[in-house]
Design an enzyme around this catalytic site. Sequence first.
Site, PDB file in Angstrom:
ATOM      1  N   VAL A  11       0.791  -1.271   0.481  1.00 39.14           N
ATOM      2  CA  VAL A  11      -0.050  -0.014   0.102  1.00 39.14           C
ATOM      3  C   VAL A  11       0.871   0.987   0.274  1.00 39.14           C
ATOM      4  O   VAL A  11       0.683   1.983  -0.749  1.00 39.14           O
ATOM      5  CB  VAL A  11      -1.001  -0.118   0.815  1.00 39.14           C
ATOM      6  CG1 VAL A  11      -2.106   1.582   1.568  1.00 39.14           C
ATOM      7  CG2 VAL A  11      -1.658  -1.139   1.303  1.00 39.14           C
ATOM      8  N   ASP A  30      10.898   3.503   5.319  1.00 43.99           N
ATOM      9  CA  ASP A  30      11.001   2.748   6.218  1.00 43.99           C
ATOM     10  C   ASP A  30      12.059   1.741   7.069  1.00 43.99           C
ATOM     11  O   ASP A  30      13.098   2.146   6.721  1.00 43.99           O
ATOM     12  CB  ASP A  30      10.471   0.960   4.787  1.00 43.99           C
ATOM     13  CG  ASP A  30      10.376   0.123   5.048  1.00 43.99           C
ATOM     14  OD1 ASP A  30       8.937  -0.579   4.886  1.00 43.99           O
ATOM     15  OD2 ASP A  30      10.359  -0.715   5.818  1.00 43.99           O
ATOM     16  N   THR A 122      -5.210  -0.519   7.177  1.00 44.92           N
ATOM     17  CA  THR A 122      -7.015  -0.715   7.514  1.00 44.92           C
ATOM     18  C   THR A 122      -6.797  -0.365   8.990  1.00 44.92           C
ATOM     19  O   THR A 122      -6.442  -1.769   9.652  1.00 44.92           O
ATOM     20  CB  THR A 122      -7.562  -1.841   6.224  1.00 44.92           C
ATOM     21  OG1 THR A 122      -7.326  -1.881   4.799  1.00 44.92           O
ATOM     22  CG2 THR A 122      -8.610  -2.327   6.709  1.00 44.92           C
ATOM     23  N   PHE A 152      -8.319   1.307  -1.395  1.00 44.46           N
ATOM     24  CA  PHE A 152      -8.869   0.256  -2.147  1.00 44.46           C
ATOM     25  C   PHE A 152      -8.382  -0.440  -3.389  1.00 44.46           C
ATOM     26  O   PHE A 152      -9.076  -0.533  -4.647  1.00 44.46           O
ATOM     27  CB  PHE A 152     -10.311   0.792  -2.735  1.00 44.46           C
ATOM     28  CG  PHE A 152     -11.565   1.447  -1.390  1.00 44.46           C
ATOM     29  CD1 PHE A 152     -11.738   0.758  -0.947  1.00 44.46           C
ATOM     30  CD2 PHE A 152     -11.604   2.973  -1.232  1.00 44.46           C
ATOM     31  CE1 PHE A 152     -12.708   1.266   0.570  1.00 44.46           C
ATOM     32  CE2 PHE A 152     -12.138   3.287  -0.063  1.00 44.46           C
ATOM     33  CZ  PHE A 152     -12.718   2.243   0.527  1.00 44.46           C
ATOM     34  N   GLU A 155      -4.902  -5.956  -5.878  1.00 42.37           N
ATOM     35  CA  GLU A 155      -2.948  -6.444  -6.366  1.00 42.37           C
ATOM     36  C   GLU A 155      -2.860  -6.815  -7.595  1.00 42.37           C
ATOM     37  O   GLU A 155      -3.981  -7.159  -8.334  1.00 42.37           O
ATOM     38  CB  GLU A 155      -2.647  -7.318  -5.529  1.00 42.37           C
ATOM     39  CG  GLU A 155      -2.372  -6.881  -3.775  1.00 42.37           C
ATOM     40  CD  GLU A 155      -2.132  -8.305  -3.384  1.00 42.37           C
ATOM     41  OE1 GLU A 155      -1.286  -9.374  -3.342  1.00 42.37           O
ATOM     42  OE2 GLU A 155      -1.651  -8.064  -2.173  1.00 42.37           O
ATOM     43  N   LYS A 207     -14.232   1.334   4.431  1.00 43.65           N
ATOM     44  CA  LYS A 207     -13.154   0.076   3.899  1.00 43.65           C
ATOM     45  C   LYS A 207     -12.981  -0.691   4.625  1.00 43.65           C
ATOM     46  O   LYS A 207     -13.867  -1.775   3.994  1.00 43.65           O
ATOM     47  CB  LYS A 207     -11.813   0.354   4.398  1.00 43.65           C
ATOM     48  CG  LYS A 207     -10.942  -0.714   4.783  1.00 43.65           C
ATOM     49  CD  LYS A 207     -10.406  -0.975   3.198  1.00 43.65           C
ATOM     50  CE  LYS A 207      -9.598  -2.144   3.449  1.00 43.65           C
ATOM     51  NZ  LYS A 207      -8.779  -2.413   2.133  1.00 43.65           N
ATOM     52  N   CYS A 263      -6.518  -8.778   2.066  1.00 47.14           N
ATOM     53  CA  CYS A 263      -7.467  -8.251   2.629  1.00 47.14           C
ATOM     54  C   CYS A 263      -9.081  -8.756   2.703  1.00 47.14           C
ATOM     55  O   CYS A 263      -9.187  -8.811   4.216  1.00 47.14           O
ATOM     56  CB  CYS A 263      -7.976  -7.151   1.618  1.00 47.14           C
ATOM     57  SG  CYS A 263      -6.349  -5.934   0.927  1.00 47.14           S
ATOM     58  N   LYS A 324      -4.457 -14.700  -6.627  1.00 43.64           N
ATOM     59  CA  LYS A 324      -4.791 -14.607  -8.003  1.00 43.64           C
ATOM     60  C   LYS A 324      -4.023 -13.966  -8.891  1.00 43.64           C
ATOM     61  O   LYS A 324      -2.720 -14.016  -8.413  1.00 43.64           O
ATOM     62  CB  LYS A 324      -6.279 -12.966  -7.674  1.00 43.64           C
ATOM     63  CG  LYS A 324      -5.639 -12.213  -7.158  1.00 43.64           C
ATOM     64  CD  LYS A 324      -6.201 -10.532  -7.329  1.00 43.64           C
ATOM     65  CE  LYS A 324      -5.341  -9.483  -6.991  1.00 43.64           C
ATOM     66  NZ  LYS A 324      -6.939  -8.234  -7.061  1.00 43.64           N
TER      67      LYS A 324
HETATM   68  C1  UDX Z   1      -8.908  -6.124  -2.235  1.00 39.07           C
HETATM   69  C2  UDX Z   1      -9.705  -5.281  -2.865  1.00 39.07           C
HETATM   70  O1  UDX Z   1     -10.725  -6.039  -4.034  1.00 39.07           O
HETATM   71  C3  UDX Z   1      -9.228  -3.686  -2.531  1.00 39.07           C
HETATM   72  O2  UDX Z   1     -10.649  -2.982  -2.630  1.00 39.07           O
HETATM   73  C4  UDX Z   1      -8.545  -4.142  -1.165  1.00 39.07           C
HETATM   74  O3  UDX Z   1      -8.141  -2.773  -0.909  1.00 39.07           O
HETATM   75  C5  UDX Z   1      -7.773  -5.188  -0.995  1.00 39.07           C
HETATM   76  O4  UDX Z   1      -8.456  -6.233  -1.253  1.00 39.07           O
HETATM   77  P1  UDX Z   1      -6.961  -7.692  -3.943  1.00 39.07           P
HETATM   78  O5  UDX Z   1      -7.617  -8.903  -2.128  1.00 39.07           O
HETATM   79  O6  UDX Z   1      -6.097  -7.762  -4.100  1.00 39.07           O
HETATM   80  O7  UDX Z   1      -8.530  -6.665  -3.362  1.00 39.07           O
HETATM   81  O8  UDX Z   1      -8.101  -8.714  -4.626  1.00 39.07           O
HETATM   82  P2  UDX Z   1      -9.463  -8.937  -5.532  1.00 39.07           P
HETATM   83  O9  UDX Z   1      -9.304  -9.174  -6.959  1.00 39.07           O
HETATM   84  O10 UDX Z   1     -10.328  -8.460  -4.738  1.00 39.07           O
HETATM   85  O11 UDX Z   1      -9.676 -10.688  -4.872  1.00 39.07           O
HETATM   86  C6  UDX Z   1      -9.203 -11.036  -3.914  1.00 39.07           C
HETATM   87  C7  UDX Z   1     -10.084 -12.853  -3.622  1.00 39.07           C
HETATM   88  O12 UDX Z   1     -11.352 -12.402  -4.238  1.00 39.07           O
HETATM   89  C8  UDX Z   1      -9.341 -13.145  -4.899  1.00 39.07           C
HETATM   90  O13 UDX Z   1      -9.228 -14.509  -4.585  1.00 39.07           O
HETATM   91  C9  UDX Z   1     -10.244 -13.413  -6.301  1.00 39.07           C
HETATM   92  O14 UDX Z   1     -10.180 -14.524  -6.378  1.00 39.07           O
HETATM   93  C10 UDX Z   1     -10.936 -13.319  -4.740  1.00 39.07           C
HETATM   94  N1  UDX Z   1     -12.529 -13.173  -6.072  1.00 39.07           N
HETATM   95  C11 UDX Z   1     -12.561 -12.109  -6.632  1.00 39.07           C
HETATM   96  C12 UDX Z   1     -13.651 -13.931  -6.932  1.00 39.07           C
HETATM   97  O15 UDX Z   1     -13.720 -15.339  -6.771  1.00 39.07           O
HETATM   98  N2  UDX Z   1     -14.458 -13.913  -7.709  1.00 39.07           N
HETATM   99  C13 UDX Z   1     -15.048 -12.809  -8.615  1.00 39.07           C
HETATM  100  O16 UDX Z   1     -15.640 -12.276  -8.837  1.00 39.07           O
HETATM  101  C14 UDX Z   1     -13.874 -11.484  -7.611  1.00 39.07           C
END
Ligand code: UDX
Length: 440
Positions: A11, A30, A122, A152, A155, A207, A263, A324
């Site tokens: 972040v 850091d 957060t 928000f 990654e 959040k 997250c 992901k």
């Molecule tokens: C998330 C939030 O989207 C972001 O706004 C926040 O600040 C941090 O957490 P991130 O963890 O990077 O971001 O990934 P994100 O794309 O949101 O996916 C989170 C998880 O949900 C992943 O494991 C992804 O595979 C899963 N996912 C997401 C699904 O299984 N289906 C979906 O439709 C979307």
Amino acid sequence: MRIAMIGTGYVGLVSGACFAEFGVEVTCVDKSSEKIAMLEQGRIPIYEPGLEDLVARHKAAGRLRFSTELAPALEGADAVFIAVGTPTRRGDGHADLSYVFSAAEEIAKLLTHPTVVVTKSTVPVGTGRRLRRLFDQLRPDLEIHVASNPEFLREGSAIEDFLRPDRVVCGVETQRAREVLAALYRPLNLIETPILFTTIETAELVKYATNSFLATKITFINEIADLCEAVGADVQQVARGIGLDGRIGRKFLHAGPGYGGSCFPKDTLALLRTGEMHGVQLRIVDTVVQVNEARKRRMVKKIVDAMGGEVAGKRIAVLGVTFKPNTDDMRESPSLVIVPALQAEGAELRVFDPEGRREGEKLLPGVVWCADAYEAMAGADATVVLTEWNVFRGLDLERARSLVRGPVLVDLRNVFDPERAIRAGFRYTGVGRGSIRPVD
Ligand code: UDX
């Protein structure tokens, strides 16, 4: 404008580089001299598309600096952002705020002029208030304005999310904090980004409520996927059908093996603890957490069933282990449950992930790491897709079929077109694709 960004994790680094893109002078601080040395050499400790270029550009322009020293970074700063980690505290699900408070104490000790201190990490509802009290105690002589500005960032698309956000949320309690945050985000006025000014508690809760809602949406479609399999419907069409309703929206309706990452698992748990502390039951979020945990384990059964109920001595190719695509992050990834469970049942695992190997080697002992998907699939009795990396979509399925020993293909991300996979000779199992019929 000038800011100090404390913490060069995901972040902090993304936010620091993006504020520099907005024309702000940024010093990222850091404690880890190793990390700072790396950044000074232009090397980025995490994988995030576009970040290396952005950092290099603003470092060269002199707008982005790195340091292990907080005092010089605070000099003349209009705002200090706290972007240190808030991991789940072992044992009780609360967010661990020790890094936030030790950063705040240091800031209080070193500040010499009135400043706005903003939490970007957060933090649970009420943290802003606790920081306010801390500053009042430690520095009654100095005006320190506390604010909350949750991130928000996803990654893999964090830079885009920062530079073109759906909204920016700023929790403030003084005019000065409001002015400084409004000035920092002024470039977003050009693209008409809504900037919400709220109380600090509200910003903190936005959040957690956002992430818990998104986790709920995913978990909802995952359960609908199970029902699709039982009744012979197609979850992707169901998702499209419901998602086109503007009140629901199409995003975050991809069924899969359960959500992971740094997250959603952490923030849903922390929201539950906040509810408990205030005597408020959050039954929906509670259920979401339980259903998601159980889902990761149930995926193991799905794979074993697809392989005829027995995996001992069988060779399984695993495509993707990160939580992901477009990240090397393995935190709370379904692979961390699924891979060891298959190993425990006696399977031999051959794994390929475009970016996950470095982390994966530490977290998934005993697997064979392969250089690409074809190598992983060579001689495999079954192939399992755990992460929807784009490179898998373009796989030559005929070639892959000629390499495998067994035709089982378990696609837990619905990456492949089932008909194409079946035509190539695979026995295809997706998620929520109950309507698939084998072709003649
Ligand atoms: C998330 C939030 O989207 C972001 O706004 C926040 O600040 C941090 O957490 P991130 O963890 O990077 O971001 O990934 P994100 O794309 O949101 O996916 C989170 C998880 O949900 C992943 O494991 C992804 O595979 C899963 N996912 C997401 C699904 O299984 N289906 C979906 O439709 C979307």
